[in-house]
Design a protein around this motif. Structure first.
Motif, PDB file in Angstrom:
ATOM      1  N   ALA A  10       0.827  -1.208   0.000  1.00  0.00           N
ATOM      2  CA  ALA A  10       0.000   0.000   0.000  1.00  0.00           C
ATOM      3  C   ALA A  10       0.857   1.251   0.000  1.00  0.00           C
ATOM      4  O   ALA A  10       0.553   2.238  -0.683  1.00  0.00           O
ATOM      5  CB  ALA A  10      -0.923  -0.006   1.220  1.00  0.00           C
ATOM      6  N   THR A  11       1.955   1.223   0.744  1.00  0.00           N
ATOM      7  CA  THR A  11       2.871   2.371   0.794  1.00  0.00           C
ATOM      8  C   THR A  11       3.505   2.633  -0.566  1.00  0.00           C
ATOM      9  O   THR A  11       3.591   3.767  -1.034  1.00  0.00           O
ATOM     10  CB  THR A  11       3.976   2.125   1.841  1.00  0.00           C
ATOM     11  N   LEU A  12       3.955   1.561  -1.221  1.00  0.00           N
ATOM     12  CA  LEU A  12       4.582   1.716  -2.537  1.00  0.00           C
ATOM     13  C   LEU A  12       3.580   2.236  -3.557  1.00  0.00           C
ATOM     14  O   LEU A  12       3.890   3.114  -4.366  1.00  0.00           O
ATOM     15  CB  LEU A  12       5.164   0.376  -2.997  1.00  0.00           C
ATOM     16  N   VAL A  13       2.370   1.716  -3.526  1.00  0.00           N
ATOM     17  CA  VAL A  13       1.357   2.151  -4.477  1.00  0.00           C
ATOM     18  C   VAL A  13       1.006   3.611  -4.264  1.00  0.00           C
ATOM     19  O   VAL A  13       0.924   4.406  -5.200  1.00  0.00           O
ATOM     20  CB  VAL A  13       0.091   1.275  -4.357  1.00  0.00           C
ATOM     21  N   CYS A  14       0.826   3.992  -3.000  1.00  0.00           N
ATOM     22  CA  CYS A  14       0.510   5.387  -2.705  1.00  0.00           C
ATOM     23  C   CYS A  14       1.625   6.309  -3.145  1.00  0.00           C
ATOM     24  O   CYS A  14       1.396   7.402  -3.647  1.00  0.00           O
ATOM     25  CB  CYS A  14       0.260   5.566  -1.199  1.00  0.00           C
ATOM     26  N   GLY A  15       2.878   5.870  -2.971  1.00  0.00           N
ATOM     27  CA  GLY A  15       4.021   6.674  -3.376  1.00  0.00           C
ATOM     28  C   GLY A  15       4.007   6.937  -4.866  1.00  0.00           C
ATOM     29  O   GLY A  15       4.285   8.030  -5.327  1.00  0.00           O
ATOM     30  N   ARG A  16       3.657   5.886  -5.643  1.00  0.00           N
ATOM     31  CA  ARG A  16       3.622   6.042  -7.082  1.00  0.00           C
ATOM     32  C   ARG A  16       2.446   6.922  -7.508  1.00  0.00           C
ATOM     33  O   ARG A  16       2.555   7.715  -8.417  1.00  0.00           O
ATOM     34  CB  ARG A  16       3.533   4.670  -7.755  1.00  0.00           C
ATOM     35  N   VAL A  17       1.315   6.809  -6.802  1.00  0.00           N
ATOM     36  CA  VAL A  17       0.141   7.578  -7.179  1.00  0.00           C
ATOM     37  C   VAL A  17       0.343   9.067  -6.934  1.00  0.00           C
ATOM     38  O   VAL A  17      -0.099   9.915  -7.702  1.00  0.00           O
ATOM     39  CB  VAL A  17      -1.099   7.066  -6.404  1.00  0.00           C
ATOM     40  N   THR A  18       1.040   9.393  -5.851  1.00  0.00           N
ATOM     41  CA  THR A  18       1.205  10.796  -5.490  1.00  0.00           C
ATOM     42  C   THR A  18       2.370  11.467  -6.212  1.00  0.00           C
ATOM     43  O   THR A  18       2.560  12.668  -6.080  1.00  0.00           O
ATOM     44  CB  THR A  18       1.416  10.935  -3.971  1.00  0.00           C
ATOM     45  N   ALA A  19       3.181  10.704  -6.955  1.00  0.00           N
ATOM     46  CA  ALA A  19       4.285  11.300  -7.702  1.00  0.00           C
ATOM     47  C   ALA A  19       3.732  12.236  -8.777  1.00  0.00           C
ATOM     48  O   ALA A  19       2.676  11.989  -9.362  1.00  0.00           O
ATOM     49  CB  ALA A  19       5.154  10.222  -8.325  1.00  0.00           C
ATOM     50  N   THR A  20       4.455  13.321  -9.044  1.00  0.00           N
ATOM     51  CA  THR A  20       3.989  14.354  -9.977  1.00  0.00           C
ATOM     52  C   THR A  20       4.905  14.454 -11.187  1.00  0.00           C
ATOM     53  O   THR A  20       6.129  14.371 -11.056  1.00  0.00           O
ATOM     54  CB  THR A  20       3.930  15.727  -9.276  1.00  0.00           C
ATOM     55  N   ASN A  21       4.306  14.633 -12.348  1.00  0.00           N
ATOM     56  CA  ASN A  21       5.062  14.899 -13.563  1.00  0.00           C
ATOM     57  C   ASN A  21       5.086  16.412 -13.803  1.00  0.00           C
ATOM     58  O   ASN A  21       4.048  17.077 -13.714  1.00  0.00           O
ATOM     59  CB  ASN A  21       4.412  14.225 -14.775  1.00  0.00           C
ATOM     60  N   TYR A  22       6.273  16.924 -14.129  1.00  0.00           N
ATOM     61  CA  TYR A  22       6.416  18.342 -14.468  1.00  0.00           C
ATOM     62  C   TYR A  22       6.830  18.437 -15.936  1.00  0.00           C
ATOM     63  O   TYR A  22       7.825  17.820 -16.343  1.00  0.00           O
ATOM     64  CB  TYR A  22       7.446  19.011 -13.564  1.00  0.00           C
ATOM     65  N   TYR A  23       6.080  19.200 -16.715  1.00  0.00           N
ATOM     66  CA  TYR A  23       6.286  19.261 -18.153  1.00  0.00           C
ATOM     67  C   TYR A  23       6.917  20.596 -18.566  1.00  0.00           C
ATOM     68  O   TYR A  23       6.617  21.648 -17.980  1.00  0.00           O
ATOM     69  CB  TYR A  23       4.957  19.079 -18.888  1.00  0.00           C
ATOM     70  N   PHE A  24       7.779  20.504 -19.586  1.00  0.00           N
ATOM     71  CA  PHE A  24       8.444  21.698 -20.122  1.00  0.00           C
ATOM     72  C   PHE A  24       8.303  21.719 -21.647  1.00  0.00           C
ATOM     73  O   PHE A  24       8.470  20.694 -22.306  1.00  0.00           O
ATOM     74  CB  PHE A  24       9.933  21.711 -19.759  1.00  0.00           C
ATOM     75  N   SER A  25       8.006  22.897 -22.181  1.00  0.00           N
ATOM     76  CA  SER A  25       7.947  23.091 -23.627  1.00  0.00           C
ATOM     77  C   SER A  25       8.644  24.402 -23.965  1.00  0.00           C
ATOM     78  O   SER A  25       8.325  25.437 -23.373  1.00  0.00           O
ATOM     79  CB  SER A  25       6.495  23.124 -24.115  1.00  0.00           C
ATOM     80  N   SER A  26       9.581  24.355 -24.916  1.00  0.00           N
ATOM     81  CA  SER A  26      10.311  25.568 -25.294  1.00  0.00           C
ATOM     82  C   SER A  26       9.510  26.457 -26.233  1.00  0.00           C
ATOM     83  O   SER A  26       9.871  27.603 -26.481  1.00  0.00           O
ATOM     84  CB  SER A  26      11.648  25.198 -25.951  1.00  0.00           C
ATOM     85  N   THR A  27       8.394  25.950 -26.739  1.00  0.00           N
ATOM     86  CA  THR A  27       7.569  26.726 -27.674  1.00  0.00           C
ATOM     87  C   THR A  27       6.226  27.117 -27.074  1.00  0.00           C
ATOM     88  O   THR A  27       5.731  28.219 -27.296  1.00  0.00           O
ATOM     89  CB  THR A  27       7.327  25.934 -28.972  1.00  0.00           C
ATOM     90  N   LYS A  28       5.609  26.214 -26.312  1.00  0.00           N
ATOM     91  CA  LYS A  28       4.274  26.488 -25.760  1.00  0.00           C
ATOM     92  C   LYS A  28       4.322  26.750 -24.252  1.00  0.00           C
ATOM     93  O   LYS A  28       3.288  27.029 -23.635  1.00  0.00           O
ATOM     94  CB  LYS A  28       3.344  25.307 -26.036  1.00  0.00           C
ATOM     95  N   GLY A  29       5.490  26.659 -23.643  1.00  0.00           N
ATOM     96  CA  GLY A  29       5.590  26.776 -22.202  1.00  0.00           C
ATOM     97  C   GLY A  29       5.355  28.181 -21.668  1.00  0.00           C
ATOM     98  O   GLY A  29       5.562  29.173 -22.368  1.00  0.00           O
ATOM     99  N   ASN A  30       4.941  28.253 -20.415  1.00  0.00           N
ATOM    100  CA  ASN A  30       4.694  29.516 -19.726  1.00  0.00           C
ATOM    101  C   ASN A  30       5.100  29.322 -18.265  1.00  0.00           C
ATOM    102  O   ASN A  30       4.535  28.478 -17.562  1.00  0.00           O
ATOM    103  CB  ASN A  30       3.216  29.905 -19.829  1.00  0.00           C
ATOM    104  N   ASP A  31       6.046  30.103 -17.806  1.00  0.00           N
ATOM    105  CA  ASP A  31       6.544  29.946 -16.442  1.00  0.00           C
ATOM    106  C   ASP A  31       5.517  30.349 -15.386  1.00  0.00           C
ATOM    107  O   ASP A  31       5.711  30.093 -14.194  1.00  0.00           O
ATOM    108  CB  ASP A  31       7.833  30.746 -16.244  1.00  0.00           C
ATOM    109  N   SER A  32       4.441  30.976 -15.814  1.00  0.00           N
ATOM    110  CA  SER A  32       3.376  31.335 -14.879  1.00  0.00           C
ATOM    111  C   SER A  32       2.357  30.207 -14.715  1.00  0.00           C
ATOM    112  O   SER A  32       1.485  30.272 -13.842  1.00  0.00           O
ATOM    113  CB  SER A  32       2.655  32.601 -15.358  1.00  0.00           C
ATOM    114  N   ALA A  33       2.470  29.180 -15.557  1.00  0.00           N
ATOM    115  CA  ALA A  33       1.566  28.031 -15.460  1.00  0.00           C
ATOM    116  C   ALA A  33       2.006  27.130 -14.307  1.00  0.00           C
ATOM    117  O   ALA A  33       3.025  27.384 -13.653  1.00  0.00           O
ATOM    118  CB  ALA A  33       1.553  27.269 -16.783  1.00  0.00           C
ATOM    119  N   ASN A  34       1.275  26.032 -14.062  1.00  0.00           N
ATOM    120  CA  ASN A  34       1.654  25.144 -12.951  1.00  0.00           C
ATOM    121  C   ASN A  34       2.624  24.051 -13.372  1.00  0.00           C
ATOM    122  O   ASN A  34       3.192  23.367 -12.528  1.00  0.00           O
ATOM    123  CB  ASN A  34       0.417  24.541 -12.284  1.00  0.00           C
TER     124      ASN A  34
END
Length: 275
Positions: A10-34
């Protein structure tokens, strides 16, 4: 025992579920976005170091085909860095592009480099490396007519006026195994006075050349950085306008910065134009 394994899973599964992806785009990106979805990506790599909610287990994903200037600074262990989308691998670029070149004399051009807080490492024209200006263009000059010294070098063959090479850099072979780079405090009566001593006493017949001085520029592509004005000077053959080309200088020593970390996976990225 069965309960222990259930808790562990359960701990391992929860750890994977709560992990966050952060995306970067050099053309469409905006540093004010989340930065937490493909539709709200960040643009600048500096957001990685600024992110206060980045945690171990999170992923940093750069859009394929993009070029990201600066450095990738990782401050957490157990982080994945990779690519998303289709196309070429995303590029971490250590250079900045120079623009608004103006004439500074015959075949000589200059441009401001406000991001050059220190000596740039390399210069590229349309992606091709260009040499730092030096005199002579090939080979070495040789010391002569002087006694052994660590703080001066004389060359009786020179015919330049006093002060001509002031503030340049003397690169001298002070021994068979040593190549010293020494600031020229003063050039007078065919003698270079150096701001710091060489590793060994320079003897007659030892080779040297001069660089990091505007007077070394006489060959197309050669360049010089003036730290006092934060300007880049470049010599180009007649008919070549630097504003018609992409000219970049390297200002970042490395593309990846991390220290005392572990379990970091980095894949499908390209690094270019670093010092």
């Amino acid at each position: 025992m069965k309960l222990f394994f259930l808790v562990l899973i359960a701990t391992l599964v929860c750890g994977r579920v709560t992990a966050t992806n952060y995306y970067f785009s050099s053309t469409k990106g905006n540093d004010s976005a989340n930065g937490k979805s493909k539709s709200t990506p960040w643009r600048s790599l500096k957001k990685i170091a600024e992110a206060t909610d980045l945690n171990p287990g999170d992923s940093i994903l750069l859009e394929r085909g993009g070029v990201f200037n600066g450095q990738l600074k990782i401050t957490y262990s157990n982080i994945y860095v990779g690519a998303y989308g289709s196309g070429a691998k995303p590029v971490i670029n250590g250079s900045v592009e120079l623009s608004q070149w103006i004439s500074a004399g015959k075949n000589l051009w200059k441009a401001s480099c406000t991001e050059c807080s220190h000596e740039p490492g390399n210069l590229f024209i349309d992606g091709k490396f260009q040499p730092l200006g030096r005199y002579p263009n090939k080979g070495y000059l040789f010391s002569s007519g002087s006694s052994k010294s660590k703080t001066s070098l004389t060359d009786t063959t020179l015919r330049f006026s006093n002060g001509y090479w002031n503030d340049g850099e003397l690169v001298v072979k002070s021994s068979r195994w040593t190549l010293d780079k020494l600031f020229i405090k003063d050039f007078s009566k065919r003698t270079f006075s150096l701001s710091i001593p060489s590793s060994y006493e320079v003897q007659n017949g030892f080779g040297y050349f001069i660089q990091k001085h505007i007077s070394t520029l006489d060959k197309s592509g050669e360049w010089f950085f003036n730290p006092a004005t934060q300007e880049i000077f470049i010599f180009l053959n007649a008919g070549i306008n630097p504003n018609d080309h992409k000219i970049e200088v390297s200002i970042n020593e490395t593309g990846l910065v991390s220290q005392n970390l572990h379990d970091i996976i980095i894949e499908n990225l390209s690094f270019t134009h670093h010092i």
